[in-house]
Design an enzyme around this catalytic site. Structure first.
Site, short mmCIF file in Angstrom:
data_model
loop_
_atom_site.label_atom_id
_atom_site.label_comp_id
_atom_site.label_asym_id
_atom_site.label_seq_id
_atom_site.Cartn_x
_atom_site.Cartn_y
_atom_site.Cartn_z
N ASP A 168 3.71 2.22 -2.09
CA ASP A 168 3.45 3.67 -2.17
C ASP A 168 4.76 4.44 -2.28
OD1 ASP A 168 0.79 3.19 -2.02
OD2 ASP A 168 0.50 3.93 0.01
N TYR B 96 -2.75 10.17 -6.09
CA TYR B 96 -2.29 9.69 -4.77
C TYR B 96 -2.68 10.68 -3.65
CZ TYR B 96 0.96 7.76 -1.31
OH TYR B 96 1.52 7.20 -0.20
#
Length: 729
Positions: A105, A310
């Protein structure tokens, strides 16, 4: 031929990357192609070692052994996920691998996940960074075409390590000191404790609040118009009853003369795009979803369905490079009920303005918006559909023009007093068309309510048929629910004990207490530690939470500490402060708080001891309110036995339709409702069987009960367990 190892954060993301990179050969914990080997973590595979790895004496919790201050903190492989660590390690050490691509991430914690693995393997190969905000094929291809040098993120990694190590030194030492000094399971941290303190402060405000009665005047005319009295300062309320009584008496048999009709054309713009916190707030207000639940749903929409970007973002803006992709995103999400709205936006060139496009307000990730991916509503659960609906409508709304209306204010004179009325005429629905004109403005608190105004001219006389005194009471501040607690955590400056504006600004700019990614877990941890409890939707502090605040050092209760830390962590991320300097300060601070706890003469009192004894160690059990029901918990931290007494289920009461509570154990379990309804588990099973047309069998009911238990229990997976011990963020 030399290859690159790609480290993803989760298997699902790894599969998406592998498909795009044509890595279709399956191996043990990896996927391989001609140029790339894609492997994955499972969240954290590596973490900071437990205290006992430095000295065996730390296995026992003893006050005299504190503080624990190892010179250098060690990394350890999380036991439960050791197999996957070894799979990643074997790929990193391959002789035909000459480059590592970090594809975890894009953020501080994601950087830590990959870099800790690389550090633990002790490998020194060139690193590149994939930094993307969605996992569509297009985003992955674009990201690999624009890989960044790993060195560009060294300071971000240093900042992540500094935060983790500081939490280890302060969190573990403070928790052990409190637990051993006061013989109770107490834990604290720089984010948990001030959050509990904010809840306590709100309860104190409510407790100390004294309601006051206020008075006003309303005049009703024969043409059904309601006029509201205002004093010379524009106030519609007065706490002086005698004054209002006198005015009402003096207005008897007076009519209203229209002095002024003020017409103003006004505009209002759509609320901003969603970041995670704002989305969690709205989902809690509209659907009652917890912050954790909303994040989990968003994660599915991002990773599995690939229809939203995201989720763990703290920005409500998009960057200018995203503007060119908006038509494709509109086409993708413009299906079903959204088709006419998306079509309307696509009829004209999209006007990018500062209300939603601002490069300076996008750091790691832009706001949550739809991707260019195909949308298949039939694959969504009901909850996924609701969250997707929130995001898409907000996305469409910011692309629609402003809501335009004409505000009419009618000013009249009744006797010597001023009375007003307000009305609104919609000129152009604008973005409110997306919400079918049902969007509610949370901040409307005006005493003068808008109404449909009849045709009136200046100088007209209105016949007053009734003049009446109105009254109301000032209200205490509302208790926190998850939505309002998230807001307070995001901007806790009103709870700070400092006048330092720069510090307050830093707290605001860095997102307040915790991060968008950690707040849901922090709130969950407070429930699971029984420091707070839920009654209906309201959050209450428990006796344990109150006592914790009495026992912890003062500084740990204030968001100020987080403000100072975040300021320094931000400086480390920008290369303006050395990690070692920060950690040295944290060690000194740890010594101070441990010393303060050791010298305390306060006592902790268990006021929830039950009559039951722990089946494992024989000590009395404590009765506590878990997030979804009552539990019995052993008071001995090292024993840790806990058992459900009752839990709230998703089964509905056939009489009042509220959720039923399941009490007892085994065959003797019963469903109970607050309305007084009772039903044995066996009867419930029979009823469900009949309601489903005799299709339900014992296995169905067991599956249902298992799902209930799963929803009730706290998060319990290998990384959560390891992190629970080590991270106090």
């Amino acid at each position: 031929m030399a290859k690159s190892v790609v480290i993803a954060e989760k298997p699902s993301v790894a599969r998406d990357i592998a498909r795009v990179l044509k890595c279709d050969k399956k191996g043990n914990g990896y996927l391989e192609g001609s140029k790339y080997i894609v492997t994955w973590a499972l969240g954290h595979l590596v973490t900071l070692a437990d205290p006992e790895s430095y000295d065996v004496k730390y296995k026992k919790w003893n006050l005299e052994d504190l503080p624990m201050l190892p010179e250098r903190l060690k990394l350890t492989v999380i036991k439960q996920t050791g197999k996957q660590f070894n799979a990643v390690k074997s790929q990193l050490l391959r002789k035909d691998v000459n480059e590592i691509i970090v594809a975890t991430d894009a953020g501080r914690e994601g950087e830590l996940v990959a870099r800790w693995i690389i550090d633990k393997v002790r490998i020194n190969k060139p690193i590149k960074r994939l930094w993307i905000s969605s996992v569509t094929d297009k985003a992955i291809k674009d990201g690999f075409a624009n890989l960044k040098p790993g060195k560009a993120y060294d300071n971000l990694y240093a900042s992540a390590v500094a935060r983790s190590e500081a939490d280890w030194y302060i969190g573990l030492n403070a928790t052990r000191a409190l637990t051993t000094r006061f013989n109770a399971q107490l834990n604290c941290g720089r984010v948990q404790t001030p959050t509990v303190a904010m809840i306590a402060n709100r309860e104190d405000e409510i407790k100390n609040f004294k309601a006051q009665t206020y008075y006003g005047i309303e005049a009703q005319t024969t043409n059904q118009l309601k006029l509201t009295w205002q004093d010379a300062n524009g106030n519609s309320r007065s706490f002086n009853k005698e004054k209002i009584d006198g005015i009402v008496k003096g207005l008897d048999k007076h009519n209203a003369t229209v002095l002024e009709i003020d017409k103003k054309q006004k505009k209002s713009f759509s609320p901003g795009l969603y970041d995670l916190t704002e989305l969690q707030r709205d989902a809690n207000k509209k659907f009652g979803y917890s912050a954790k639940e909303t994040l989990n749903i968003m994660q599915k929409l991002y990773e599995q369905h690939k229809v939203l970007t995201y989720p763990r973002t703290d920005s409500r803006y998009i960057s200018s490079d995203i503007v060119g992709t908006l038509p494709e995103r509109l086409k993708a999400c413009g299906v079903g009920e959204y088709r006419p709205l998306a079509h309307k936006v696509l009829q004209k060139p999209i006007k990018a303005n500062k209300s939603f496009v601002d490069d300076s307000k996008v750091s790691d990730h832009h706001a949550i918006i739809p991707t260019e991916g195909y949308v298949n509503f039939s694959a969504f659960t009901d909850k996924e559909r609701k969250i997707y609906d929130l995001v898409v409508k907000r996305f469409l709304a910011v692309l629609f023009p402003a809501f335009e209306y004409e505000q009419l204010t009618l000013r009249t004179k009744v006797g010597n007093e001023t009375f007003i009325a307000r009305g609104k005429t919609i000129l152009h629905a604008g973005w409110k068309e997306v919400y079918e004109n049902r969007f509610e403005d949370d901040d409307v608190t005006d005493d003068v309510k808008e109404q449909l105004l009849p045709r009136i001219e200046k100088g007209d006389t209105l016949t007053v048929k009734l003049i009446m005194q109105t009254s109301g009471q000032t209200k205490a501040p509302a208790r926190f629910n998850e939505a309002t607690l998230l807001s307070a955590m995001e901007n806790p400056t009103k709870y700070m004990d400092t006048q330092n504006k720069q510090l307050a600004d830093t707290l605001k700019s860095t997102g307040g207490l915790g991060t968008v990614a950690t707040r849901a877990d922090i709130i969950d941890k407070l429930f699971n530690s029984f420091l707070i409890e839920k009654r209906g939707k309201d959050i209450h502090i428990t006796s344990k939470g109150r006592q914790l605040l009495d026992l912890v050092p003062e500084e740990l209760k204030s968001p100020t500490l987080t403000g100072e830390w975040e300021q320094k962590l931000e400086a480390i991320a920008k290369g303006k402060l050395k990690k070692e300097v920060f950690i040295s300060e944290m060690k000194n601070y740890t010594k101070e708080i441990v010393s303060e706890i050791k010298s305390s003469d306060k006592k902790y009192k268990h006021d929830n001891i039950s009559t039951k004894s722990c089946p494992d160690c024989g000590k009395p059990m404590l009765e506590v309110n878990g997030k979804k029901g009552k539990m019995l918990v052993c008071q001995d931290r090292e024993c840790g036995h806990r058992k459900n007494v009752s839990r709230t289920t998703n089964a509905r009461c056939p009489q009042c339709k509220k959720k039923l509570e399941l009490r007892g154990e085994g065959a003797g379990q019963i469903f109970a409702c607050k309305c007084g309804y009772r039903e044995k588990l066996s009867t419930f099973q029979e009823r469900r069987k009949k309601e489903s047309g005799n299709k339900a069998d014992k296995r169905d009911v067991q599956k249902y009960m298992k799902q209930q238990k799963k929803e009730e229990e706290p998060l319990n997976n290998p990384f959560a367990e390891a992190l629970k011990k080590l991270k106090f963020d």
